[in-house]
Every structure is written in C-alpha cells, then in structure tokens.
Design an enzyme around this catalytic site. Structure first.
Site, PDB file in Angstrom:
ATOM      1  CG  HIS A 198      -0.156   0.464   2.557  1.00 21.41           C
ATOM      2  ND1 HIS A 198       0.134   1.603   2.851  1.00 21.41           N
ATOM      3  CD2 HIS A 198       0.504  -0.262   3.327  1.00 21.41           C
ATOM      4  CE1 HIS A 198       0.488   1.483   4.263  1.00 21.41           C
ATOM      5  NE2 HIS A 198       0.969   0.354   4.512  1.00 21.41           N
ATOM      6  CB  CYS A 199       1.247   4.247  -1.759  1.00 21.78           C
ATOM      7  SG  CYS A 199      -0.641   4.397  -2.678  1.00 21.78           S
ATOM      8  CB  ALA A 200       0.009   8.149   1.105  1.00 22.39           C
TER       9      ALA A 200
END
Length: 478
Positions: free
Chosen positions: A26-28
């Site tokens: 995942h990212c932000a």
C-alpha cells in the site's frame, strides 16, 4: 471484529481470492495488488464496497483507493486474507509480469524520478520565491524589487541559490544515485559517478557555448574534453545504467574474496571514462534534439495545436503512467533554454481536474459521504496531486473528467500562445504560479482562471445533459 473486517472480506472475494494475489502493498491512500489473473478482479463490485473510493490499473498493479485509513485497512486485510506483507519494491518487481516493454520502460523512468520529486518540489518553490523577491518590481512605484531595497532579502536571495543550484545544477548526482538504487547496485558509486559529471574542475555546461577554449585531459595519444553535464538528464541516465549493469556483471564473475576491491574499481573507472568520451556527448545531443523539437513545436505558428493536444491528453497520460516521460523533457528544456514551456500546461491540468471535482461538490452538495472523498481530493489536486481527484471522483462519473480535459486544453492554448515559461518544475496546481517567470505571471494567472472556471461550468452543463456522458463513453473510458 474490526470495523474493516467485512470490507476486507468483500475485497478479497471480488479480487479473485487469495490465490489470485501475487503481491500486495500500500501507499498513502491506495492498496496496490499484483494479480496473477487481472481479469478475475470484479471492478464494479469492488467499487461498490463502501470503503472503496475507486480503482485503476497502472504499471502492472491493480490499485484500490481506500483513503487515509489505508494502512489500518491493509493490516486487517493481510491478516484476514492470510497473505504476506510485501514491500513496494517487491511489488514493482512482481508487477513486471503484467507489463509490456513500453510499460516497463515507463516504470523505469518513474522509478528514477519518483525519489527525486521531493527535492524538485523544494527546488521549484525556492526558485519561485526568488522570482518574487528578486525579479518583480513591486516597490517604489514599480521600479525596484524587494532585494534592491532590503539587504536582508538580498542576502536571503543569494543564500537560497545555494539550495536551488544544488538541486538543479547537480541533478545528475541524484539521477545516477536513483539508477543505482533502482538497479540494486551500490548507491555511493552512483553518487561518485554523478559528481564526476558535475565536478568544479570541469567546464560548466552553461559556459560551453561561450568558451573560447575547452580544457582537455591530454593522454598524449588522445585528448578528452573536460566538459561538465550540469542539469543534463540523459547523459546521467545512460551513465547510471552502464555503471549498474557493469557492476552487476562483475559481481557474477569476480570471486567474493576480492570483490570488495575489484568490483568498485573496475565498475566505476571505465564508466567515468565512457561517460566523458561517449555517453556524455551522445546524451547531450539526444537531449538537445528532444528539447529543440518540443520547444520548436510549442513556439511555431502551429504551437497552439500541440498545446491543445497536450492539454487535452495529459490527464489520460497520468492514468497510463506515460506522464513520467515529461519530467525528463522538462528538465532537458530547463538545462538547454533556462526554462520550460511544458510544465505550465501540467500545472494547469492539475488545476482543471481539481475544478471539476469542486463542481461535483456543488452538484452533490447534499451527499455528505461523497464529500469525505471529494473535498480532500480537491485540495490535494489544487496542490498538484491529481490521483485522488481523478480516480476517486472524475473517472467514477466520467463527464467531470472530460470537462477537466477540455478546460485544461483551453488553458494550455492560452499559456503556449502567450509564450509562458517556467523556471523550474515540481510545483503543480495553484502554487505552480511561483515557478513561472515573472514576466509571464499575469498571463499564467489568466490561464489558471480559465482552468478553474471552464471545467467547473462544463461539469455542471454535462451533469444536466447526456452530452458529456455520451462523449466520454465514445473515448472508451468506461
């Protein structure tokens, strides 16, 4: 039971089950899946999950927009699904199975420039601030700039150039480091290689054209020009990859007992020699050709056509990831011409996408649930980050995306037809005006107004008719 358990179960089911997940990270704001069979993912049902703001596929990864709570949701999902956590780098490697040659090429460019973006943003803000205090005649009836009447601001103006020069003139150091990092080789060797391209003992790239005599390294039987490659992008990329591949090959053939001594020496020294004799001159010519073609196209009698096409198509390029190619072109234009006429259009496209979402906030003003997505998306878009707006709202409805493209096209034509140039890149959205050369700021402000008003009004018009929806469908977006 966690508040995310039901959503996690639904997502796992509609993604194709545990066996369809090759990797997940995942990212932000997004879950990033590498799927063994992307066709098994049911986009409609996934987007119907209450927690999900939208989906899209980019760089071989199926991405699900969750929002700020993505980290907590990710932990719940991986625990419930029984899948191992994956790093972003591992996910990118796994994603290559779903990418063609062009997609891999674009992914390489993205991997090189993405780590540099924070520095480019800082550099853009600094150069923009120096524009304001150093070049705009705002005092004494418009005859003097701030630095001409204040010693403090004159000192600040000179001091800030220390940072601006470090970021843009010595950009090759960052590029060669990023290449080494991406290729899994020794980052410090990449840094050293970059320094050899911009060393103070070399003739500065900006001074080559006016130099009466170019210094050389004289080996008796051959001479090599001592030319620096400050701000040059392509020579640094080429040199970085030669160093990386040479180091990787040497580590395969050199015994471990002597690799610490042999590999760095025989990787770095030949690469520096090749960089200054072959790669540098060739890369410079390639970069100059690209910048000349782009600049000539934008400043020709038909430049408005190029501007219209670019302004209209830039947002779709973001979806495909092809927009990463513009970073190299922008930086090359800056090094060759002292500015870029491409970046202003990118900043205007950011604004246009945000304005379309702003219009959707007005249209769906009674939808409190959607505001949780649309309001933060508008703010981030006006600050230069378009993905939440595009994937969370505009592509979801379709017609706001088309309205934003048309508004971006109109603003881009105004920008290019007026000769607007930016001193730097990295600052998008509304703050992008800080990167514009002072003499063009007023014109760019007018283009910004167009990028705000046109998408806003068109989105409202399209929402009340079928015209926008039907036109968007004909482009095959949904």
């Amino acid at each position: 039971m966690s508040q995310y358990t039901d959503s996690a179960k639904e997502l796992l089911e509609h993604i194709g089950g545990k066996e369809n997940i090759a990797a997940v990270t995942h990212c932000a704001t997004r879950m990033r899946f590498v799927l063994n069979d992307p066709s098994k993912a049911n986009k409609e049902k996934i987007e119907a999950i209450k927690l999900v703001k939208g989906t899209f596929t980019q760089a071989g990864q199926f991405q699900v927009i969750i929002g700020n709570e993505v980290a907590t949701f990710y932990n719940e999902f991986t625990k419930m699904a029984g899948v191992q956590e994956t790093t972003k780098d591992d996910a990118k490697v796994a994603a290559k199975q779903n990418m063609n040659f062009l997609q891999r090429l674009i992914a390489h460019l993205a991997d090189i420039f993405t780590p540099l973006i924070p520095a480019l943003v800082v550099g853009g803000l600094i150069l923009g601030f120096r524009n304001v205090i150093g070049d705009i005649k705002m005092l004494e009836d418009g005859t003097k700039s701030l630095i001409e009447v204040s010693q403090f601001w004159a000192g600040a103006h000179a001091f800030l150039w220390l940072i601006g020069e470090a970021i843009f003139h010595f950009l090759p150091v960052g590029i060669t480091w990023a290449v080494a990092r991406k290729m899994g080789t020794t980052p410090i060797l990449g840094i050293v290689l970059g320094i050899t391209l911009v060393s103070p003992q070399l003739l500065n790239a900006y001074g080559v054209a006016g130099a009466e005599e170019i210094p050389v390294w004289d080996f008796g039987f051959a001479q090599i020009d001592m030319i620096g490659y400050q701000a040059q992008v392509i020579p640094a990329i080429l040199a970085g990859f030669v160093l990386a591949y040479l180091e990787r090959w040497l580590r395969k053939v050199v015994p471990n007992s002597i690799s610490m001594i042999v590999v760095p020496f025989f990787a770095l020294v030949p690469t520096v020699l090749i960089a200054h004799t072959v790669l540098g001159p060739i890369g410079w010519q390639i970069g100059s050709f690209i910048s000349d073609v782009v600049y000539s196209g934008l400043t020709s009698a038909f430049g408005w056509i190029f501007a219209a096409i670019f302004g209209f198509a830039y947002a779709p390029l973001v979806i495909t990831g092809l927009h990463h190619m513009t970073n190299a072109i922008d930086l090359q234009l800056m090094s060759e011409l002292g500015g870029t006429n491409l970046w202003p259009m990118i900043a205007l496209s950011n604004i246009a996408q945000g304005s379309a979402v702003l219009s959707m906030i007005y249209i769906n003003r009674k939808n409190e649930e959607e505001k949780q997505v649309s309001v933060p998306a508008t703010i981030s878009c006006y600050l230069g980050v378009t993905e939440p707006a595009m994937f969370g709202i505009n592509l979801k409805y379709g017609f706001p995306f088309l309205a934003a493209m048309l508004g971006s096209m109109a603003a881009a034509v105004i920008s290019v037809a007026s000769g607007v140039m930016a001193n730097s890149i990295g600052v998008g959205g509304l703050p992008g005006i800080l990167s514009i050369q002072p003499q063009h700021m007023l014109t760019f402000a007018i283009a910004m107004l167009v990028a705000i008003v046109v998408p806003f009004l068109l989105t409202i018009v399209f929402s009340k008719t079928n015209m926008g929806r039907n036109a968007f469908k004909r482009f095959g977006a949904r």
